[in-house]
Write a protein that holds these residues in place. Structure first.
Motif, PDB file in Angstrom:
ATOM      1  N   GLN A  54       6.228  -1.273 -10.804  1.00 29.71           N
ATOM      2  CA  GLN A  54       6.661  -2.668 -10.709  1.00 29.71           C
ATOM      3  C   GLN A  54       7.327  -2.920  -9.358  1.00 29.71           C
ATOM      4  OE1 GLN A  54       6.136  -5.081 -13.292  1.00 29.71           O
ATOM      5  NE2 GLN A  54       4.740  -3.408 -13.801  1.00 29.71           N
ATOM      6  N   ILE A  55       7.222  -4.126  -8.891  1.00 24.28           N
ATOM      7  CA  ILE A  55       7.806  -4.503  -7.611  1.00 24.28           C
ATOM      8  C   ILE A  55       9.293  -4.149  -7.592  1.00 24.28           C
ATOM      9  CG2 ILE A  55       8.342  -6.431  -6.064  1.00 24.28           C
ATOM     10  CD1 ILE A  55       5.863  -7.844  -7.309  1.00 24.28           C
ATOM     11  N   GLY A  56       9.681  -3.302  -6.646  1.00 24.07           N
ATOM     12  CA  GLY A  56      11.080  -2.943  -6.467  1.00 24.07           C
ATOM     13  C   GLY A  56      11.628  -1.890  -7.404  1.00 24.07           C
ATOM     14  N   LYS A  70      -7.705   0.287   5.345  1.00 27.57           N
ATOM     15  CA  LYS A  70      -7.185   1.143   6.415  1.00 27.57           C
ATOM     16  C   LYS A  70      -6.030   0.453   7.115  1.00 27.57           C
ATOM     17  CE  LYS A  70     -10.211   4.305   5.704  1.00 27.57           C
ATOM     18  NZ  LYS A  70      -9.821   5.384   4.858  1.00 27.57           N
ATOM     19  N   GLY A  71      -5.060   1.247   7.524  1.00 26.81           N
ATOM     20  CA  GLY A  71      -3.906   0.710   8.242  1.00 26.81           C
ATOM     21  C   GLY A  71      -2.643   1.432   7.843  1.00 26.81           C
ATOM     22  N   ASP A  72      -1.539   0.961   8.364  1.00 23.01           N
ATOM     23  CA  ASP A  72      -0.241   1.548   8.050  1.00 23.01           C
ATOM     24  C   ASP A  72       0.312   0.923   6.781  1.00 23.01           C
ATOM     25  OD1 ASP A  72      -0.167   3.143  10.361  1.00 23.01           O
ATOM     26  OD2 ASP A  72       0.570   1.448  11.551  1.00 23.01           O
ATOM     27  N   ALA A  73       1.102   1.707   6.044  1.00 19.34           N
ATOM     28  CA  ALA A  73       1.743   1.169   4.840  1.00 19.34           C
ATOM     29  C   ALA A  73       2.547  -0.057   5.239  1.00 19.34           C
ATOM     30  CB  ALA A  73       2.645   2.214   4.203  1.00 19.34           C
ATOM     31  N   GLY A  74       2.476  -1.078   4.423  1.00 17.23           N
ATOM     32  CA  GLY A  74       3.160  -2.327   4.700  1.00 17.23           C
ATOM     33  C   GLY A  74       2.244  -3.405   5.248  1.00 17.23           C
ATOM     34  N   VAL A  75       1.013  -3.027   5.625  1.00 16.74           N
ATOM     35  CA  VAL A  75       0.070  -4.010   6.186  1.00 16.74           C
ATOM     36  C   VAL A  75      -1.349  -3.779   5.673  1.00 16.74           C
ATOM     37  CG1 VAL A  75       1.400  -4.480   8.270  1.00 16.74           C
ATOM     38  CG2 VAL A  75      -0.223  -2.593   8.251  1.00 16.74           C
ATOM     39  N   GLY A  98       0.778  -1.240   0.000  1.00 22.45           N
ATOM     40  CA  GLY A  98       0.000   0.000   0.000  1.00 22.45           C
ATOM     41  C   GLY A  98       0.806   1.285   0.000  1.00 22.45           C
ATOM     42  N   ALA A  99       2.133   1.205  -0.026  1.00 23.23           N
ATOM     43  CA  ALA A  99       2.941   2.424   0.033  1.00 23.23           C
ATOM     44  C   ALA A  99       2.691   3.338  -1.162  1.00 23.23           C
ATOM     45  CB  ALA A  99       4.429   2.078   0.136  1.00 23.23           C
ATOM     46  N   CYS A 100       2.643   2.792  -2.377  1.00 28.04           N
ATOM     47  CA  CYS A 100       2.426   3.645  -3.551  1.00 28.04           C
ATOM     48  C   CYS A 100       1.018   4.241  -3.527  1.00 28.04           C
ATOM     49  CB  CYS A 100       2.712   2.900  -4.849  1.00 28.04           C
ATOM     50  SG  CYS A 100       1.732   1.439  -5.149  1.00 28.04           S
ATOM     51  N   CYS A 101       0.075   3.536  -2.938  1.00 23.83           N
ATOM     52  CA  CYS A 101      -1.311   4.001  -2.851  1.00 23.83           C
ATOM     53  C   CYS A 101      -1.454   5.186  -1.900  1.00 23.83           C
ATOM     54  CB  CYS A 101      -2.216   2.878  -2.367  1.00 23.83           C
ATOM     55  SG  CYS A 101      -2.007   1.325  -3.252  1.00 23.83           S
ATOM     56  N   LYS A 102      -0.440   5.382  -1.061  1.00 21.27           N
ATOM     57  CA  LYS A 102      -0.428   6.487  -0.106  1.00 21.27           C
ATOM     58  C   LYS A 102       0.644   7.511  -0.451  1.00 21.27           C
ATOM     59  CE  LYS A 102      -0.861   5.688   4.240  1.00 21.27           C
ATOM     60  NZ  LYS A 102      -0.710   5.196   5.616  1.00 21.27           N
ATOM     61  N   ARG A 114      10.757   4.484  -3.903  1.00 18.53           N
ATOM     62  CA  ARG A 114      10.534   5.847  -3.396  1.00 18.53           C
ATOM     63  C   ARG A 114       9.319   5.883  -2.476  1.00 18.53           C
ATOM     64  NH1 ARG A 114       8.767  10.682  -7.018  1.00 18.53           N
ATOM     65  NH2 ARG A 114       8.570   8.934  -8.428  1.00 18.53           N
ATOM     66  N   ALA A 115       8.223   5.241  -2.887  1.00 16.58           N
ATOM     67  CA  ALA A 115       7.003   5.213  -2.067  1.00 16.58           C
ATOM     68  C   ALA A 115       7.264   4.494  -0.742  1.00 16.58           C
ATOM     69  CB  ALA A 115       5.875   4.531  -2.830  1.00 16.58           C
ATOM     70  N   ARG A 116       7.929   3.375  -0.803  1.00 11.66           N
ATOM     71  CA  ARG A 116       8.218   2.630   0.427  1.00 11.66           C
ATOM     72  C   ARG A 116       9.084   3.470   1.363  1.00 11.66           C
ATOM     73  NH1 ARG A 116       7.022  -2.651   0.861  1.00 11.66           N
ATOM     74  NH2 ARG A 116       8.875  -3.087   2.106  1.00 11.66           N
ATOM     75  N   GLY A 117      10.075   4.174   0.804  1.00  5.02           N
ATOM     76  CA  GLY A 117      10.929   5.040   1.615  1.00  5.02           C
ATOM     77  C   GLY A 117      10.158   6.165   2.275  1.00  5.02           C
ATOM     78  N   MET A 118       9.160   6.694   1.587  1.00  4.16           N
ATOM     79  CA  MET A 118       8.337   7.768   2.140  1.00  4.16           C
ATOM     80  C   MET A 118       7.564   7.314   3.377  1.00  4.16           C
ATOM     81  SD  MET A 118       6.943   9.324  -1.463  1.00  4.16           S
ATOM     82  CE  MET A 118       5.770  10.481  -0.781  1.00  4.16           C
ATOM     83  N   HIS A 119       7.391   6.007   3.518  1.00  2.00           N
ATOM     84  CA  HIS A 119       6.631   5.455   4.637  1.00  2.00           C
ATOM     85  C   HIS A 119       7.497   4.621   5.575  1.00  2.00           C
ATOM     86  CE1 HIS A 119       2.896   7.009   3.087  1.00  2.00           C
ATOM     87  NE2 HIS A 119       3.343   6.656   1.898  1.00  2.00           N
TER      88      HIS A 119
END
Length: 112
Positions: free
Chosen positions: A85-87, A63-68, A13-17, A93-98
């Motif tokens: 795409q995965i990775g 609903k929830g925190d990025a990653g879950v 869900g990181a890119c979705c946020k 960048r999205a994962r790093g933002m969260h």
């Protein structure tokens, strides 16, 4: 091996946020997106509701925190979502933002 079980996108869900998800307006109907989950941006572009904000949060995301969390329309997600795409750079960048570590794509390739 079940490809869905090994897909980290299904509970990230990181890119979705992180990004606005905008696309040609007719794509929503073509994809079968639920009515009310998109909003008009320009006469030709729509976006997933909630992603056109300073702190994006896609309406299709649980609903929830990025990653879950999981996308409620993953199978019929619009083209901008399919382009990440995965990775890849946007994913990382999205994962790093969260506060999430980048996904090691080499590990994923070895598992398949």
């Amino acid at each position: 091996m079940n490809a869905d079980a090994d897909n980290p996108c299904l509970d990230c869900g990181a890119c979705c946020k992180s990004f606005r998800v905008s696309f040609y307006w007719a794509e929503a109907q073509e994809c079968g997106l639920p009515e009310g989950w998109t909003e008009q941006v320009t006469p030709h572009l729509s976006c997933m509701k909630g992603t056109n904000a300073s702190a994006p949060y896609c309406a299709a995301l649980g609903k929830g925190d990025a990653g879950v969390m999981a996308c409620g329309v993953y199978a019929c997600r619009p083209s901008p979502c399919r382009e990440v795409q995965i990775g890849d750079e946007k994913c990382s960048r999205a994962r790093g933002m969260h506060g999430l570590a980048p996904i090691e794509t080499a590990r994923l390739i070895e598992q398949t």
